[in-house]
Write a protein that holds these residues in place. Structure first.
Motif, short mmCIF file in Angstrom:
data_model
loop_
_atom_site.label_atom_id
_atom_site.label_comp_id
_atom_site.label_asym_id
_atom_site.label_seq_id
_atom_site.Cartn_x
_atom_site.Cartn_y
_atom_site.Cartn_z
N VAL A 55 51.06 24.06 33.76
CA VAL A 55 52.36 24.70 33.98
C VAL A 55 52.74 25.55 32.78
CG1 VAL A 55 54.83 24.24 34.32
CG2 VAL A 55 53.13 22.92 35.59
N GLY A 56 52.47 25.07 31.58
CA GLY A 56 52.76 25.84 30.38
C GLY A 56 51.98 27.14 30.33
N TRP A 57 50.70 27.11 30.70
CA TRP A 57 49.90 28.33 30.70
C TRP A 57 50.37 29.31 31.76
CZ3 TRP A 57 47.24 30.22 26.97
CH2 TRP A 57 46.68 29.39 26.02
N VAL A 58 50.81 28.80 32.90
CA VAL A 58 51.34 29.68 33.94
C VAL A 58 52.61 30.36 33.46
CG1 VAL A 58 52.38 29.70 36.25
CG2 VAL A 58 50.25 28.46 35.86
N VAL A 59 53.48 29.62 32.80
CA VAL A 59 54.72 30.21 32.27
C VAL A 59 54.40 31.25 31.20
CG1 VAL A 59 56.82 29.68 30.96
CG2 VAL A 59 56.15 28.23 32.88
N LEU A 60 53.47 30.94 30.31
CA LEU A 60 53.08 31.91 29.27
C LEU A 60 52.48 33.17 29.88
CD1 LEU A 60 51.50 29.66 26.50
CD2 LEU A 60 53.58 31.03 26.35
N LEU A 61 51.67 33.02 30.92
CA LEU A 61 51.09 34.18 31.59
C LEU A 61 52.17 35.03 32.24
CD1 LEU A 61 48.53 35.72 32.46
CD2 LEU A 61 48.48 34.25 34.49
N ALA A 62 53.12 34.38 32.90
CA ALA A 62 54.21 35.12 33.53
C ALA A 62 55.03 35.87 32.48
CB ALA A 62 55.11 34.16 34.31
N LEU A 113 45.27 27.92 38.57
CA LEU A 113 44.71 29.05 39.31
C LEU A 113 45.76 29.71 40.20
CD1 LEU A 113 42.31 30.77 40.18
CD2 LEU A 113 41.81 29.02 41.90
N TYR A 114 46.33 28.95 41.12
CA TYR A 114 47.27 29.55 42.07
C TYR A 114 48.61 29.87 41.43
CZ TYR A 114 43.73 28.30 45.43
OH TYR A 114 42.55 28.19 46.09
N GLY A 115 49.03 29.05 40.49
CA GLY A 115 50.26 29.36 39.76
C GLY A 115 50.11 30.63 38.94
N GLY A 116 48.93 30.82 38.33
CA GLY A 116 48.69 32.05 37.57
C GLY A 116 48.71 33.28 38.45
N LEU A 117 48.11 33.19 39.62
CA LEU A 117 48.13 34.34 40.54
C LEU A 117 49.54 34.67 41.00
CD1 LEU A 117 44.96 33.52 42.67
CD2 LEU A 117 45.19 35.25 40.88
N ILE A 118 50.33 33.64 41.30
CA ILE A 118 51.72 33.86 41.70
C ILE A 118 52.53 34.41 40.53
CG2 ILE A 118 53.84 32.66 42.41
CD1 ILE A 118 51.98 30.82 44.09
N ALA A 119 52.25 33.94 39.32
CA ALA A 119 52.97 34.44 38.14
C ALA A 119 52.69 35.93 37.91
CB ALA A 119 52.57 33.63 36.91
N ILE A 120 51.44 36.33 38.07
CA ILE A 120 51.08 37.74 37.90
C ILE A 120 51.78 38.58 38.96
CG2 ILE A 120 49.20 39.41 38.00
CD1 ILE A 120 47.40 37.15 36.85
N LEU A 121 51.72 38.13 40.21
CA LEU A 121 52.36 38.87 41.30
C LEU A 121 53.86 39.00 41.07
CD1 LEU A 121 52.17 40.18 44.12
CD2 LEU A 121 52.56 37.90 45.05
N ALA A 122 54.51 37.92 40.69
CA ALA A 122 55.95 37.96 40.44
C ALA A 122 56.29 38.88 39.28
CB ALA A 122 56.48 36.56 40.17
N ALA A 123 55.49 38.83 38.21
CA ALA A 123 55.77 39.69 37.05
C ALA A 123 55.60 41.16 37.40
CB ALA A 123 54.84 39.31 35.90
N VAL A 124 54.59 41.48 38.18
CA VAL A 124 54.38 42.88 38.58
C VAL A 124 55.52 43.34 39.48
CG1 VAL A 124 52.89 44.41 39.93
CG2 VAL A 124 51.89 42.85 38.27
#
Length: 151
Positions: A55-62, A113-124
């Motif tokens: 979860v921390g890595w997903v938040v950092l990626l977002a 994996l899926y949280g990272g993809l959603i984070a990228i999509l949301a950020a874009v």
């Protein structure tokens, strides 16, 4: 030395705007690559039963993707670190003949994996569009009608 020669020497030492922009995008992709390498190996720490590190890595990626999009005022900039992260993550998903994988088939792996993809999509999608609103541009049927002048 004349003024024109001084101006020429000053402008000759400055990099072009295109070179600075390309370097900025390259650094954003490298940031995503680094996050993918570190996150791939460190995403599986649990605070039972919660995968806290994933979860921390997903938040950092977002935050990295959204911050890049806001700083450079464009969605492509938000996608740049995400593209680097996705490239490394796809490598980590591939197994070797020995059966080793970096991102395992468990809760932390799915969140990462899926949280990272959603984070990228949301950020874009949340980043500002560099070219203005696409609905307000000229379409295939001609220009948008002119607004009547306000008094």
């Amino acid at each position: 030395m004349t003024v024109m020669e001084q101006v020429h020497q000053t402008t000759a030492r400055r990099p072009s705007a295109a070179a600075v922009t390309a370097a900025a995008y390259l650094m954003l992709v490298l940031l995503g690559l680094m996050m993918g390498v570190l996150g791939g190996f460190q995403h599986s720490w649990y605070l039972r039963p919660f995968p806290i590190s994933a979860v921390g890595w997903v938040v950092l990626l977002a935050m990295a993707c959204y911050g890049a999009g806001r700083a450079m005022r464009g969605r492509l900039a938000a996608l740049a670190p995400g593209a680097g992260w996705m490239a490394i993550t796809l490598i980590w998903l591939g197994g070797s003949p020995e059966g080793d994988v970096v991102i395992a088939n468990d809760l932390a792996g799915y969140v990462y994996l899926y949280g990272g993809l959603i984070a990228i999509l949301a950020a874009v999608l949340l980043s500002p569009s560099g070219g203005g609103a696409w609905l307000l541009t000229q379409g295939p049927y001609g220009p948008r009608p002119a607004e009547p002048p306000s008094h």
